[in-house]
Enzyme design. Structure first.
Site, mmCIF file in Angstrom:
data_model
loop_
_atom_site.group_PDB
_atom_site.id
_atom_site.type_symbol
_atom_site.label_atom_id
_atom_site.label_comp_id
_atom_site.label_asym_id
_atom_site.label_seq_id
_atom_site.Cartn_x
_atom_site.Cartn_y
_atom_site.Cartn_z
ATOM 1 N N LYS A 119 0.817 -1.222 0.000
ATOM 2 C CA LYS A 119 0.000 0.000 0.000
ATOM 3 C C LYS A 119 0.845 1.265 0.000
ATOM 4 O O LYS A 119 0.420 2.294 -0.516
ATOM 5 C CB LYS A 119 -0.952 -0.008 1.191
ATOM 6 C CG LYS A 119 -1.830 -1.263 1.286
ATOM 7 C CD LYS A 119 -2.602 -1.540 0.002
ATOM 8 C CE LYS A 119 -3.112 -2.977 -0.045
ATOM 9 N NZ LYS A 119 -3.650 -3.367 -1.347
ATOM 10 N N GLU A 203 -2.218 7.696 7.851
ATOM 11 C CA GLU A 203 -3.022 8.532 6.957
ATOM 12 C C GLU A 203 -3.914 9.422 7.802
ATOM 13 O O GLU A 203 -4.306 9.032 8.904
ATOM 14 C CB GLU A 203 -3.966 7.657 6.101
ATOM 15 C CG GLU A 203 -3.355 7.072 4.866
ATOM 16 C CD GLU A 203 -4.374 6.273 4.056
ATOM 17 O OE1 GLU A 203 -5.557 6.230 4.442
ATOM 18 O OE2 GLU A 203 -3.970 5.709 3.038
ATOM 19 N N HIS A 238 -16.501 -4.223 6.862
ATOM 20 C CA HIS A 238 -15.740 -4.320 5.619
ATOM 21 C C HIS A 238 -16.264 -5.397 4.669
ATOM 22 O O HIS A 238 -15.607 -5.741 3.690
ATOM 23 C CB HIS A 238 -14.249 -4.514 5.892
ATOM 24 C CG HIS A 238 -13.704 -3.428 6.788
ATOM 25 N ND1 HIS A 238 -13.789 -2.105 6.450
ATOM 26 C CD2 HIS A 238 -13.142 -3.469 8.014
ATOM 27 C CE1 HIS A 238 -13.274 -1.374 7.424
ATOM 28 N NE2 HIS A 238 -12.879 -2.176 8.390
ATOM 29 N N ARG A 295 -7.892 -7.387 -9.517
ATOM 30 C CA ARG A 295 -8.677 -8.592 -9.814
ATOM 31 C C ARG A 295 -10.067 -8.173 -10.293
ATOM 32 O O ARG A 295 -10.438 -7.002 -10.199
ATOM 33 C CB ARG A 295 -8.847 -9.398 -8.520
ATOM 34 C CG ARG A 295 -9.558 -8.576 -7.455
ATOM 35 C CD ARG A 295 -10.071 -9.375 -6.277
ATOM 36 N NE ARG A 295 -10.997 -8.579 -5.482
ATOM 37 C CZ ARG A 295 -10.640 -7.752 -4.502
ATOM 38 N NH1 ARG A 295 -9.373 -7.615 -4.177
ATOM 39 N NH2 ARG A 295 -11.555 -7.061 -3.847
HETATM 40 C C1 MV4 Z 1 -9.892 4.959 5.720
HETATM 41 C C2 MV4 Z 1 -11.031 5.519 6.318
HETATM 42 C C3 MV4 Z 1 -10.937 6.821 6.732
HETATM 43 N N1 MV4 Z 1 -9.790 7.509 6.566
HETATM 44 N N2 MV4 Z 1 -8.779 5.680 5.564
HETATM 45 C C4 MV4 Z 1 -11.579 0.538 5.255
HETATM 46 C C5 MV4 Z 1 -11.241 -0.441 4.194
HETATM 47 C C6 MV4 Z 1 -9.885 -0.088 3.732
HETATM 48 N N3 MV4 Z 1 -9.716 -0.345 2.326
HETATM 49 C C7 MV4 Z 1 -9.740 1.349 4.070
HETATM 50 N N4 MV4 Z 1 -10.830 1.684 4.940
HETATM 51 C C8 MV4 Z 1 -10.970 2.928 5.414
HETATM 52 N N5 MV4 Z 1 -9.884 3.699 5.273
HETATM 53 C C9 MV4 Z 1 -8.747 6.915 5.999
HETATM 54 N N6 MV4 Z 1 -7.611 7.616 5.845
HETATM 55 C C10 MV4 Z 1 -12.167 4.737 6.449
HETATM 56 C C11 MV4 Z 1 -12.133 3.439 6.018
HETATM 57 C C12 MV4 Z 1 -13.343 2.700 6.211
HETATM 58 C C13 MV4 Z 1 -14.106 2.242 5.151
HETATM 59 C C14 MV4 Z 1 -13.718 2.447 3.841
HETATM 60 C C15 MV4 Z 1 -14.483 1.979 2.804
HETATM 61 C C16 MV4 Z 1 -15.659 1.305 3.077
HETATM 62 C C17 MV4 Z 1 -16.050 1.097 4.360
HETATM 63 C C18 MV4 Z 1 -15.276 1.553 5.406
HETATM 64 C C19 MV4 Z 1 -15.699 1.325 6.711
HETATM 65 C C20 MV4 Z 1 -14.940 1.755 7.736
HETATM 66 C C21 MV4 Z 1 -13.753 2.436 7.501
#
Ligand code: MV4
Length: 503
Positions: A119, A203, A238, A295
């Site tokens: 990442k 982040e 998630h 994918r």
């Molecule tokens: C985040 C975020 C808020 N701020 N990054 C969750 C899955 C992963 N791919 C990254 N995720 C998140 N990253 C920052 N800087 C909130 C989430 C997140 C989230 C993102 C997409 C879909 C659902 C989520 C549920 C909780 C937190």
């Protein structure tokens, strides 16, 4: 097709294996299914032209065993391997093993898989391609002191993420400096256990984002297009529950910007085949790169229904070396599509997996209704893999029509013998905020807060889901984690949660 395949081995199971078999059959390509001992009676085995046993049920001894899969492909004379999603789909070593055995891997080059799997490296590629990334560190943080300095500079709250993670595993939210050191320790230990690498980065935490992802297709000849976006904010822990395309948040101008950013990233990483660029989007037209999935995704059908393009056939064509044969102006989105994931989980028991025998099954039909399923009446859902039984996808001329059609189709779905998430999906589709397009990644958590669900009055079963979930969460700290199968071993979250109380 320039040089089409004559036989494809599908290194997967369940609905996605069935999906790939269907595309191959329409193209006149022979198919080889693979199966574990738990999947002898599975639909993908019945539907393929031939099938090869891999081994015992545990994924490590079957669907994740690279040597066995390559041997099966060689033994059956397959010329290509489609990995589906999960399992080995984002494993660069598997892609390399296929190539070394003279098999075409239906996916991107190993270097692109590797770059996007890291990442921190992915964020670097994105920055260099002028794709907006979430403000954060450019390298993994080496020490607590360095993390503290970085966090001050980024501004609290910050999120700690595993460098080799993804999909939300091993993340830690830190709201204040005093919490940082303990959170770092926990994040490192989780990352080490889950991904075999303790590297973490920081982040800025975005408070109420929406999860919007862009589908891209790239050929090996410089041709890259995007197929618009999917809105994936409706998720729980998630695990996505409902996806749609297009997104109510995305204007034509925002789509152009996000699409162009996704294509720049794909070009920068030397991408070939179908891929997905994930963004977090604000309500103000801002968007930030999160990660790229190298994918085919579970939710690809909503893109197929609004663009009229078969993504699996496109994958096969691109893997065979074809040019895209069309440009961005030829891609048009028409109408609205929604997908509901139907999982064998008991929403009235904290979403505990509910494997078992499907004693009766009636699936919905009618115009513009698609059921991508891996099960049938009489089938016993094994307990070794993820709980996704089927995906119900509908199309309508606009969002309201698609919602009405999905509600109708969910009402026609009858599954006996195992509990499913259909009752929760019904509640989501009828929720006033959902109907109004007021979506965020916190939507489901809010819907399932008991007070809110009780206030819903006549929606008694929603209150019951919320109340039982609360009881399970209090009893066992957290309901059972979704089983780790379907994910690569380095993406697994370590040990499963505590066993929930029996009702
Ligand atoms: C985040 C975020 C808020 N701020 N990054 C969750 C899955 C992963 N791919 C990254 N995720 C998140 N990253 C920052 N800087 C909130 C989430 C997140 C989230 C993102 C997409 C879909 C659902 C989520 C549920 C909780 C937190």
């Amino acid at each position: 097709m320039s040089q089409s395949f004559s036989k494809v081995l599908i290194a997967n199971r369940g609905e996605i294996a069935v999906r790939v078999i269907r595309a191959c059959r329409e193209l006149g390509i022979a198919t080889v299914a693979v199966y574990s001992d738990a999947d002898r009676e599975s639909l993908h085995v019945m539907m393929a032209d031939e099938a090869v046993r891999l081994g015992p049920p545990p994924p490590a001894e079957s669907y994740l065993a690279i040597d066995g899969l390559v041997r099966a492909a060689r033994a059956t004379g397959a010329d290509a391997v489609h990995p589906g999603y999960g399992f080995l789909a984002e494993n660069a070593r598997f892609a390399e093993a296929c190539a070394a055995a003279g098999l075409v891997f239906v996916g991107p080059p190993p270097a692109a898989i590797r770059a996007m799997g890291d990442k921190v490296a992915a964020r670097r590629v994105a920055r260099e391609a002028r794709v907006p990334v979430v403000p954060g560190t450019e390298e993994p943080v080496a020490s607590d002191a360095e993390a503290a300095r970085a966090a001050e500079q980024i501004g609290y709250p910050v999120m700690i993420k595993a460098a080799m993670g993804g999909g939300g595993k091993g993340m830690r939210l830190v709201r204040a400096p005093a919490e940082l050191a303990a959170a770092l320790r926990m994040a490192r230990s989780e990352a080490g256990a889950a991904f075999g690498d303790v590297a973490v980065y920081l982040e800025r935490y975005l408070e109420e984002p929406r999860h919007i992802e862009v589908q891209v297709l790239a050929d090996g000849h410089g041709g890259i297009v995007h197929l618009g976006e999917r809105e994936c904010s409706i998720q729980r822990r998630h695990q996505k529950l409902v996806e749609e395309s297009p997104s109510v948040l995305v204007t034509p101008e925002l789509r152009r910007q996000m699409g162009a950013a996704a294509c720049r990233l794909a070009a920068a990483v030397g991408y070939v085949n179908a891929g997905t660029v994930e963004f977090l989007a604000g309500g103000d037209g801002s968007f930030h790169f999160l990660e790229m999935n190298t994918r085919l995704q579970v939710e690809h059908p909503v893109t197929e229904l609004v663009t009229g393009r078969d993504l699996v056939k496109e994958q096969l064509r691109l893997a065979a070396g074809d040019k895209l044969g069309y440009g961005q102006d030829d891609v048009v989105q028409h109408g609205w599509a929604i997908e509901c994931r139907i999982n064998a989980e008991d929403p009235f028991a904290g979403f505990v997996p509910a494997p078992g025998r499907i004693t009766a099954l009636r699936t919905p039909g009618g115009p513009w209704v698609r059921d991508d399923s891996g099960v049938y009446a009489g089938y016993t859902i094994p307990s070794f893999y993820d709980t996704l039984m089927a995906k119900l996808i509908v199309w309508g001329p606009d969002r309201d029509a698609a919602i009405a059609r999905m509600s109708r189709a969910l009402g026609e779905y009858h599954v006996a013998g195992v509990r499913t998430t259909i009752p929760l999906l019904q509640h989501i589709l009828r929720d006033p905020d959902f109907v109004a397009g007021r979506l965020s990644t916190h939507f489901v958590d809010r819907l399932l807060r008991s007070d809110r669900a009780e206030a819903a009055g006549r929606r008694r079963s929603l209150a019951l889901i919320a109340a039982t979930l609360q009881a399970y969460e209090q009893a066992g700290a957290r309901p059972p984690a979704p089983p780790a199968s379907g994910t690569s071993p380095w993406k697994q979250s370590g040990r499963p949660g505590p066993v929930p109380p029996r009702r």
